[in-house]
Write an enzyme that holds these catalytic residues in place. Sequence first.
Site, PDB file in Angstrom:
ATOM      1  N   GLY A 173       0.832  -1.196   0.000  1.00 26.11           N
ATOM      2  CA  GLY A 173       0.000   0.000   0.000  1.00 26.11           C
ATOM      3  C   GLY A 173       0.867   1.247   0.000  1.00 26.11           C
ATOM      4  O   GLY A 173       1.939   1.270   0.595  1.00 26.11           O
TER       5      GLY A 173
ATOM      6  N   ASN B 139      -0.102   9.257   0.299  1.00 23.38           N
ATOM      7  CA  ASN B 139       0.603  10.538   0.301  1.00 23.38           C
ATOM      8  C   ASN B 139       1.561  10.665   1.472  1.00 23.38           C
ATOM      9  O   ASN B 139       2.599  11.311   1.369  1.00 23.38           O
ATOM     10  CB  ASN B 139      -0.412  11.683   0.353  1.00 23.38           C
ATOM     11  CG  ASN B 139      -1.183  11.805  -0.934  1.00 23.38           C
ATOM     12  OD1 ASN B 139      -0.650  11.559  -2.002  1.00 23.38           O
ATOM     13  ND2 ASN B 139      -2.447  12.162  -0.823  1.00 23.38           N
TER      14      ASN B 139
ATOM     15  N   LYS C 198       3.647  -0.180   8.722  1.00 17.87           N
ATOM     16  CA  LYS C 198       3.213   1.090   8.147  1.00 17.87           C
ATOM     17  C   LYS C 198       4.310   2.115   8.375  1.00 17.87           C
ATOM     18  O   LYS C 198       4.733   2.352   9.510  1.00 17.87           O
ATOM     19  CB  LYS C 198       1.905   1.553   8.771  1.00 17.87           C
ATOM     20  CG  LYS C 198       1.406   2.842   8.169  1.00 17.87           C
ATOM     21  CD  LYS C 198      -0.051   3.107   8.491  1.00 17.87           C
ATOM     22  CE  LYS C 198      -0.285   3.297   9.960  1.00 17.87           C
ATOM     23  NZ  LYS C 198      -1.665   3.717  10.246  1.00 17.87           N
TER      24      LYS C 198
ATOM     25  N   ASP D  99     -16.211   4.316  15.026  1.00 17.09           N
ATOM     26  CA  ASP D  99     -16.238   4.093  13.573  1.00 17.09           C
ATOM     27  C   ASP D  99     -16.439   2.612  13.284  1.00 17.09           C
ATOM     28  O   ASP D  99     -15.775   2.034  12.417  1.00 17.09           O
ATOM     29  CB  ASP D  99     -14.938   4.591  12.936  1.00 17.09           C
ATOM     30  CG  ASP D  99     -15.070   4.735  11.429  1.00 17.09           C
ATOM     31  OD1 ASP D  99     -16.215   4.728  10.926  1.00 17.09           O
ATOM     32  OD2 ASP D  99     -14.037   4.852  10.748  1.00 17.09           O
TER      33      ASP D  99
END
Length: 1088
Positions: free
Chosen positions: A135, A138, A157, A250
């Site tokens: 992945g 920006n 990440k 969420d």
Amino acid sequence: MSTVSSYFMGISSKKNGSSATANKQSTRPQESHHHRRQQPTSQQSTEMNGTTTAPSGGTSSGTTTTSSGVPTASTGGGSARYSSSSSGRSHPTTGGGSSSHARSSGQSGMSSRSAARRNDQDVHVGKYKLLKTIGKGNFAKVKLAKHVITGHEVAIKIIDKTALNPSSLQKLFREVKIMKQLDHPNIVKLYQVMETEQTLYLVLEYASGGEVFDYLVAHGRMKEKEARAKFRQIVSAVQYLHSKNIIHRDLKAENLLLDQDMNIKIADFGFSNTFSLGNKLDTFCGSPPYAAPELFSGKKYDGPEVDVWSLGVILYTLVSGSLPFDGQNLKELRERVLRGKYRIPFYMSTDCENLLKKFLVINPQRRSSLDNIMKDRWMNVGYEDDELKPFIEPPKDQIDEQRIEKLIQIFQLGFNKATILESVEKEKFEDIHATYLLLGERKSDPSRYSRSSATATGPSITSGAALASAANAQKHQSSAAPASGSSSSRRSSQNDAAASGAGGTVVMSGTRHGGVQMRAQPTSRQAAISLLQPPSYKPSSNTTQIAQIPPLFNRNSTATSSTNQPSSGITAGTRKIDPKGRIPLNSAAVQSHRTATGAVAANTGGIPSQRDHSQQQQQYMNQLTSSSMMSKLINKTPAAGGANATTSATSAAAAPLQKSGSQISHAPTEPVIREDDDESNSEHQNGNVPLIGGVGPQTSPVVAPSEDVTSSEQQKQEKASSEAPKETKPSMIHQSPSMPPSQMMTAMESLKLSESGGKSPSNSQQPPQRATSQQMSRSATTNSAANMASNQQSSGAPQQSGASSQQCHTKPSSTSSSSSSSTTAPTSSGQPHHQHQLTHNASFSVTPSAYQMPTTTTITSGAPTSSSAFPRNTRNRQTFHGKTEKDKGGDDGSDEIGDTPANVSIGATGASANNTEGTIWSKLSKLTRRDHNRESMTQPVSSRAGTIGAAQGQQTAAALAAIREQSSGPLTPGTPPVAQAMTQEGDVKPRSLRFTWSMKTTSSLAPDDMMREIRKVLDANGCDYEQRERYMILCVHGDPNTDSLVQWEMEVCKLPRLSLNGVRFKRISGTSIGFKNIASKIAQELNL
């Protein structure tokens, strides 16, 4: 929130295939800005605040080590040196003496390529061997990595901190802080945090089963037994969060991941926060279809109750495969959520229905707590001996001595037992602690780390010979091997880098920079077919530049895409294949790849050219269109708005199973997150958070789209503008990597024209501007086909897109009626990026700016490009996060008038708005009972709109507040006149039903004659009814003050197999016996 937009693209994910030619042998310079290439400044990293620090660059000699003796950026076991070639690129090299990539002119090209391939595979960060890139965004990129000690796969990440402002960093570190506290088997684990001055490395648990959302898309709704097993795990995890005074805020199907054993893993804690009794929160965040009523009402909330409501929506989705509350715009959804009315499917058990009633309670004070939910009967059916109880976290001082002994053996040269015990007991989240955690995990299949699985990562649709080679290569892979996931940005709803594989997705749920979130995205169905490259495939060189993270974010992630695909700064991805490889595929050529498990759409070094790739991809995608994977289109009934009333028809061309949402016009480099003062608490004083200062001026993510307004609508706007003046700032369109300059100029011109057109009706009739849907930014919508829209719609002809056009009725999801007008038309181009996108997580994916206008202004969007808020097959992952008070307007200068999606229009409420019936039902696969003309149409894949990001939260909340003011009276749905639904009499036909065994009432009469007879019988029986569509009536009978009230719908349908017409009865609410009584009486009295 989910439907309100893709504004928040902090880490807009990028399919790795976009850098098809960016491999080590490419001659194109990979970096043009030499100042981004930073040289290492120290040989030794330090430990900061309990966080392992990894160096940002390689060393000239030796191996860079951390304080624990861990190599951080080594290649091939040697030192990682970077030498500049003539093209301005950096090349990592290995070996003891040479520091140049080209060692000598006499060296053969074959050995050079072999060395390059070996270097790509041997890059390390800390004790992790990087396998591939899964992945890009920006501000971050995600690497699939293997822990060299334990052999476990993890997802790393890599975040560029220099691109984040201090507020975003605060949110990021709050999320990391929360994740460090969590230890639950059904919550994604954070293993390690490494940090330099410029880069943050987060080592997270990897899940290969994909998202629950994609599982539902692939298989349809779950049986209650299966749904119960999953839901028990979800409830257990959320109850655990609440017990630690943490709320998720969420929760949705996209944030529920599955591991290789199909166990739930809750991901994405970007909007999580701590709560305490007495301190209420008021941030409106999450996904609108999953949002609680108090959020829409603008009320403050304690915290846990909003998660409980979301769990109710999740339960309904698991069991039914659809959403309980749906709408075509935020206003319509709000009305339905506030009414709290939803349909109970006939197959849902009574126990499950009763459990839903405990979750979906409008009054938060009466909503059940999760402790009570755990005791519910439905939750424990089949688990009588294992009743669901709150999870008991193991004590912190409980140390596994066996793992400690292994750690002592592993680190015997660097640390003693006391140091190891201290690291584990204090949970430092560095090398020793991470190794301890990973030693406790179940060992993965070593075969997935073979050279074939590590190199076969290309996302391209290959030729038949290549597919055959890939099929042979995959024989050496484990069937449980994971597939790559992708990173997605909170600030991007359209560019999700979808990496595919039968295994599922990488769990990148852990962190987001305030709005920069690297959540695991489901892998792509189409890319899943491309999967494996031949063994000779060489991965891209971007995996070798770990020591130079900053260039990776802004150079490699956008340079090649802007060159090869001007339309996409973030390359379009495609939908994932089912975790277990059970997706029906139409092409026999790809059947052999249904077990392609280790395949990942990561690098594209072996692709001849991007053009060949796109052609092959399109060819295969056309073969892979599967009816079980498509969601139905809708055709809303026309609005009776007088002489200028226009009709709306949605095209239904067969859509390839791919993402078309690569048009991102706003790729911000500085995410801005605004939140309540009472929510940004002590984190601001956290000494562990470096406040990044001196960040250069960044472009604003706010993009003001142009308006498509007809003359009649402009007159309404002029009238409304005197009451609620609007601001239009064309200057808010900013250049971004995903919008070429030519497209930017087109957007700017169209915005200026639309701004002036708002004051002169004649300006709206200007010639349509050429706007290719693949190249146009979704937030800079032009009137590229406004004239075509008005011409076709005024003639009553259905709009064409692709190869065919059909009309489809969709019944509303509740008894409330919509009060908005909408005009849709396809793009002028023939691209297979269709405008009507069915969303799951928000079936009306609307950009936040669409709701930032005064609600007295009616905007009709004509001729959307694929940049509309309904991008076909694109995950609109948006999360709304902002103030809910009207007076808390944004200070970023965003427009009051935003882009209005093709099939979404915010109209004036009350009598001034044209009431338009119909709603979007995000049907998942195998739910075909509402398909219209199934013999002559294919259905689009339901895409997802996720959660609404942060930067526009205040404006959206202000729009909601305005809606609340106008809707301050009781929510009584306006009943559209029958004439309104009859405008297109000649075009509307009854739905055709293939299966007719449940059809009890049939007739050879004409459908209109049958409708007249039905209305006559309903009148005779004292039933209230509302004609929602030409051949569908919503009926009510009984006393609303008692339990005798029954609601049902009657629809006249065609029965092609019987050459007859039939009347379909469908109960919506009320008791079964009450419905049967009145339905039987009406059926007997019908003279058909």
